[in-house]
Design a protein around this motif. Structure first.
Motif, PDB file in Angstrom:
ATOM      1  N   THR A 127       0.543  -0.829  -0.299  1.00  0.00           N
ATOM      2  CA  THR A 127       0.371   0.144   0.367  1.00  0.00           C
ATOM      3  C   THR A 127       1.158   1.295  -0.222  1.00  0.00           C
ATOM      4  O   THR A 127       1.624   1.294   0.264  1.00  0.00           O
ATOM      5  CB  THR A 127      -0.926   0.158   1.018  1.00  0.00           C
ATOM      6  N   GLY A 128       0.245   2.269  -0.662  1.00  0.00           N
ATOM      7  CA  GLY A 128       1.193   3.522  -0.944  1.00  0.00           C
ATOM      8  C   GLY A 128       1.610   3.467  -1.779  1.00  0.00           C
ATOM      9  O   GLY A 128       1.180   2.874  -3.233  1.00  0.00           O
ATOM     10  N   CYS A 129       2.952   4.375  -1.908  1.00  0.00           N
ATOM     11  CA  CYS A 129       3.667   4.754  -3.201  1.00  0.00           C
ATOM     12  C   CYS A 129       4.481   3.956  -3.828  1.00  0.00           C
ATOM     13  O   CYS A 129       5.159   3.536  -2.687  1.00  0.00           O
ATOM     14  CB  CYS A 129       4.194   6.522  -2.693  1.00  0.00           C
ATOM     15  N   VAL A 130       4.646   2.910  -4.923  1.00  0.00           N
ATOM     16  CA  VAL A 130       5.278   2.160  -5.317  1.00  0.00           C
ATOM     17  C   VAL A 130       5.808   2.844  -6.780  1.00  0.00           C
ATOM     18  O   VAL A 130       5.276   3.671  -6.990  1.00  0.00           O
ATOM     19  CB  VAL A 130       4.614   0.896  -5.265  1.00  0.00           C
ATOM     20  N   ALA A 131       7.057   1.929  -6.883  1.00  0.00           N
ATOM     21  CA  ALA A 131       7.677   2.513  -8.263  1.00  0.00           C
ATOM     22  C   ALA A 131       7.067   1.685  -9.121  1.00  0.00           C
ATOM     23  O   ALA A 131       7.832   0.403  -8.777  1.00  0.00           O
ATOM     24  CB  ALA A 131       9.659   2.725  -7.831  1.00  0.00           C
ATOM     25  N   LEU A 132       6.678   1.723 -10.339  1.00  0.00           N
ATOM     26  CA  LEU A 132       6.366   1.092 -11.143  1.00  0.00           C
ATOM     27  C   LEU A 132       7.348   1.073 -12.745  1.00  0.00           C
ATOM     28  O   LEU A 132       6.669   1.725 -12.850  1.00  0.00           O
ATOM     29  CB  LEU A 132       5.236   0.307 -11.302  1.00  0.00           C
ATOM     30  N   ASP A 133       6.823   0.358 -13.764  1.00  0.00           N
ATOM     31  CA  ASP A 133       7.000   0.049 -14.978  1.00  0.00           C
ATOM     32  C   ASP A 133       5.999   0.415 -15.600  1.00  0.00           C
ATOM     33  O   ASP A 133       4.925   0.461 -15.979  1.00  0.00           O
ATOM     34  CB  ASP A 133       7.788  -0.868 -15.689  1.00  0.00           C
ATOM     35  N   ASP A 134       5.896   2.147 -16.387  1.00  0.00           N
ATOM     36  CA  ASP A 134       4.677   2.506 -16.585  1.00  0.00           C
ATOM     37  C   ASP A 134       4.750   1.310 -17.733  1.00  0.00           C
ATOM     38  O   ASP A 134       2.674   1.653 -17.778  1.00  0.00           O
ATOM     39  CB  ASP A 134       5.019   3.908 -17.219  1.00  0.00           C
ATOM     40  N   GLN A 135       5.004   1.036 -18.803  1.00  0.00           N
ATOM     41  CA  GLN A 135       4.567   0.622 -19.651  1.00  0.00           C
ATOM     42  C   GLN A 135       3.620  -1.444 -19.470  1.00  0.00           C
ATOM     43  O   GLN A 135       2.949  -1.742 -19.594  1.00  0.00           O
ATOM     44  CB  GLN A 135       5.884  -0.208 -20.821  1.00  0.00           C
ATOM     45  N   GLN A 136       4.554  -1.834 -17.597  1.00  0.00           N
ATOM     46  CA  GLN A 136       3.894  -2.351 -16.722  1.00  0.00           C
ATOM     47  C   GLN A 136       2.465  -2.722 -16.654  1.00  0.00           C
ATOM     48  O   GLN A 136       1.591  -3.571 -16.982  1.00  0.00           O
ATOM     49  CB  GLN A 136       4.825  -3.671 -16.754  1.00  0.00           C
ATOM     50  N   VAL A 137       2.116  -1.472 -16.479  1.00  0.00           N
ATOM     51  CA  VAL A 137       1.131  -1.036 -15.444  1.00  0.00           C
ATOM     52  C   VAL A 137      -0.100  -0.245 -16.378  1.00  0.00           C
ATOM     53  O   VAL A 137      -0.993  -1.119 -16.945  1.00  0.00           O
ATOM     54  CB  VAL A 137       0.735   0.856 -15.435  1.00  0.00           C
ATOM     55  N   ALA A 138       0.409  -0.382 -17.889  1.00  0.00           N
ATOM     56  CA  ALA A 138      -0.795   0.561 -18.704  1.00  0.00           C
ATOM     57  C   ALA A 138      -1.256  -1.210 -19.330  1.00  0.00           C
ATOM     58  O   ALA A 138      -2.371  -1.318 -19.939  1.00  0.00           O
ATOM     59  CB  ALA A 138       0.083   1.027 -19.949  1.00  0.00           C
ATOM     60  N   ALA A 139      -0.425  -2.117 -19.457  1.00  0.00           N
ATOM     61  CA  ALA A 139      -1.250  -3.538 -20.512  1.00  0.00           C
ATOM     62  C   ALA A 139      -1.726  -4.419 -18.954  1.00  0.00           C
ATOM     63  O   ALA A 139      -2.625  -5.297 -19.765  1.00  0.00           O
ATOM     64  CB  ALA A 139       0.629  -4.939 -19.861  1.00  0.00           C
ATOM     65  N   TRP A 140      -2.218  -3.600 -17.401  1.00  0.00           N
ATOM     66  CA  TRP A 140      -2.849  -4.122 -16.675  1.00  0.00           C
ATOM     67  C   TRP A 140      -4.410  -3.609 -16.815  1.00  0.00           C
ATOM     68  O   TRP A 140      -4.908  -2.644 -17.581  1.00  0.00           O
ATOM     69  CB  TRP A 140      -2.309  -4.082 -15.705  1.00  0.00           C
ATOM     70  N   PRO A 141      -5.795  -4.920 -16.542  1.00  0.00           N
ATOM     71  CA  PRO A 141      -6.826  -4.233 -16.560  1.00  0.00           C
ATOM     72  C   PRO A 141      -7.189  -2.734 -15.980  1.00  0.00           C
ATOM     73  O   PRO A 141      -6.270  -2.960 -14.896  1.00  0.00           O
ATOM     74  CB  PRO A 141      -7.973  -5.090 -16.296  1.00  0.00           C
ATOM     75  N   GLN A 142      -7.545  -2.232 -16.534  1.00  0.00           N
ATOM     76  CA  GLN A 142      -8.070  -1.018 -16.474  1.00  0.00           C
ATOM     77  C   GLN A 142      -9.730  -0.791 -15.190  1.00  0.00           C
ATOM     78  O   GLN A 142     -10.253  -2.132 -15.547  1.00  0.00           O
ATOM     79  CB  GLN A 142      -9.188  -0.128 -16.763  1.00  0.00           C
ATOM     80  N   ALA A 143      -9.211  -0.404 -13.902  1.00  0.00           N
ATOM     81  CA  ALA A 143     -10.582  -1.181 -12.586  1.00  0.00           C
ATOM     82  C   ALA A 143     -11.799   0.088 -13.179  1.00  0.00           C
ATOM     83  O   ALA A 143     -11.977   1.271 -13.102  1.00  0.00           O
ATOM     84  CB  ALA A 143      -9.536   0.039 -11.542  1.00  0.00           C
ATOM     85  N   ASP A 144     -12.724  -0.397 -13.049  1.00  0.00           N
ATOM     86  CA  ASP A 144     -14.265   0.087 -13.373  1.00  0.00           C
ATOM     87  C   ASP A 144     -14.633   0.199 -11.375  1.00  0.00           C
ATOM     88  O   ASP A 144     -14.764  -0.533 -10.290  1.00  0.00           O
ATOM     89  CB  ASP A 144     -15.342  -0.728 -13.507  1.00  0.00           C
ATOM     90  N   PRO A 145     -14.166   1.871 -10.490  1.00  0.00           N
ATOM     91  CA  PRO A 145     -14.320   2.064  -9.786  1.00  0.00           C
ATOM     92  C   PRO A 145     -15.571   1.513  -9.124  1.00  0.00           C
ATOM     93  O   PRO A 145     -15.980   1.170  -7.879  1.00  0.00           O
ATOM     94  CB  PRO A 145     -14.398   3.493  -9.215  1.00  0.00           C
ATOM     95  N   ALA A 146     -16.898   1.285 -10.137  1.00  0.00           N
ATOM     96  CA  ALA A 146     -18.228   1.094  -9.773  1.00  0.00           C
ATOM     97  C   ALA A 146     -17.976  -0.196  -9.204  1.00  0.00           C
ATOM     98  O   ALA A 146     -18.929  -0.806  -8.441  1.00  0.00           O
ATOM     99  CB  ALA A 146     -19.395   1.358 -11.098  1.00  0.00           C
ATOM    100  N   GLY A 147     -17.345  -1.295  -9.261  1.00  0.00           N
ATOM    101  CA  GLY A 147     -17.673  -2.153  -8.928  1.00  0.00           C
ATOM    102  C   GLY A 147     -16.577  -2.131  -8.503  1.00  0.00           C
ATOM    103  O   GLY A 147     -16.404  -4.061  -7.484  1.00  0.00           O
TER     104      GLY A 147
END
Length: 316
Positions: free
Chosen positions: A33-53
């Motif tokens: 939890t919190g601020c994390v360092a990640l590869d932005d291309q890897q994050v872009a490949a992850w599914p987008q979250a639907d806050p309504a769910g």
């Protein structure tokens, strides 16, 4: 590129917020939890979250406009320039409330936030103090070249508004020299290591420059481009009939674009802007409603809980 994101887990589901693009993603495994360092291309490949769910008691992200003043007078602006502007002391209190609210992403906007001289870096750092939020700033870029160095240590990303890929188109909307100043600011911010996201409000008058804007982003070293659907709120309401595109028209413009390597592209439709939380300069919070064409839940923020507006149906 490795850069900062914010992560949190809600009822067993981990969500990662991208402070530059403004999107929320579902990683394949839990993260700290919190601020994390990640590869932005890897994050872009992850599914987008639907806050309504998701089981949320606060929005995933929000916009804070701590300033009404602006050095430009754009006719498509959605800000309400009649509201009272908080004092420096009130802004510090609001920043503390935001930090304690557990919102993952905060975009500091305006007005023109770079007109906040000593305040802006301190406010961004105050929000980041508890280590749970990432902070971006949306600016017209006029003062960015001279302030990029001091902002590099306080912001996780910066978003620069361009109303066209060319000087002629942009300056038609924003005024003489605004394009030149914005481009200089983008170059300075990239040079300081800030992740820069270009933002264009899609309109009838600039839609033909969408591809050129992507190419410009790559040329300048910006990390991406967000195409924003015009919202018929504030001054921009008077231009809606002439300039506003439907979400379907916007999708038809963006879908066939050729995306340069290393450039992230997002289309924020009016539908996806519905339910987004905004904290105004006078300390009142509200949410976009009716496809981001109106507002609701208009309340004064006197503590962190006041930012936990109802999220049912939200896509923040």
């Amino acid at each position: 590129m490795i850069r900062a994101f914010a992560a949190a887990t809600f009822a067993g589901t981990t969500v990662v917020h991208d402070p530059a693009v403004g999107t929320n993603h579902l990683p394949p495994q839990p993260l700290p939890t919190g601020c994390v360092a990640l590869d932005d291309q890897q994050v872009a490949a992850w599914p987008q979250a639907d806050p309504a769910g998701l089981s949320l008691d606060c929005p995933l992200s929000m916009c804070w406009s701590p300033i009404v003043r602006c050095n430009l007078d754009c006719p498509q602006c959605l800000d309400d320039k009649s509201v009272r502007e908080s004092t420096a002391a009130e802004r510090r209190v609001l920043a503390a409330h935001i930090a304690a609210s557990r919102v993952l992403g905060v975009d500091i906007s305006g007005g023109e936030p770079l007109l906040l001289l000593r305040d802006l870096p301190d406010l961004a750092l105050a929000i980041r103090h508890q280590g749970t939020s990432v902070v971006s700033c949306t600016t017209n870029g006029w003062h960015l070249a001279r302030r990029a160095e001091e902002l590099a240590d306080s912001l996780n990303a910066i978003r620069v508004s361009l109303d066209g890929a060319t000087e002629t188109t942009h300056d038609t909307w924003r005024g003489r020299d605004s394009y030149r100043r914005a481009i200089a600011g983008i170059r300075a911010a990239v040079g300081e290591g800030l992740f820069v996201q270009l933002q264009m409000v899609l309109m009838q008058s600039n839609k033909h420059e969408a591809q050129e804007l992507l190419d410009l982003a790559a040329q300048l070293g910006a990390g991406g481009v967000t195409f924003l659907q015009m919202l018929p709120i504030g001054s921009g309401a008077a231009l809606a009939a002439e300039q506003m595109l439907t979400d379907e028209q916007a999708q038809e413009i963006v879908a066939p674009l050729t995306v340069p390597a290393g450039v992230r592209v997002r289309l924020r439709t009016r539908k996806s802007a519905g339910g987004f939380t905004v904290l105004r300069a006078d300390g009142y919070a509200w949410r976009n409603t009716r496809g981001a064409t109106g507002i609701s839940a208009f309340i004064p923020v006197t503590g962190p809980a006041d930012l936990r507006l109802p999220t049912s149906g939200s896509t923040s």
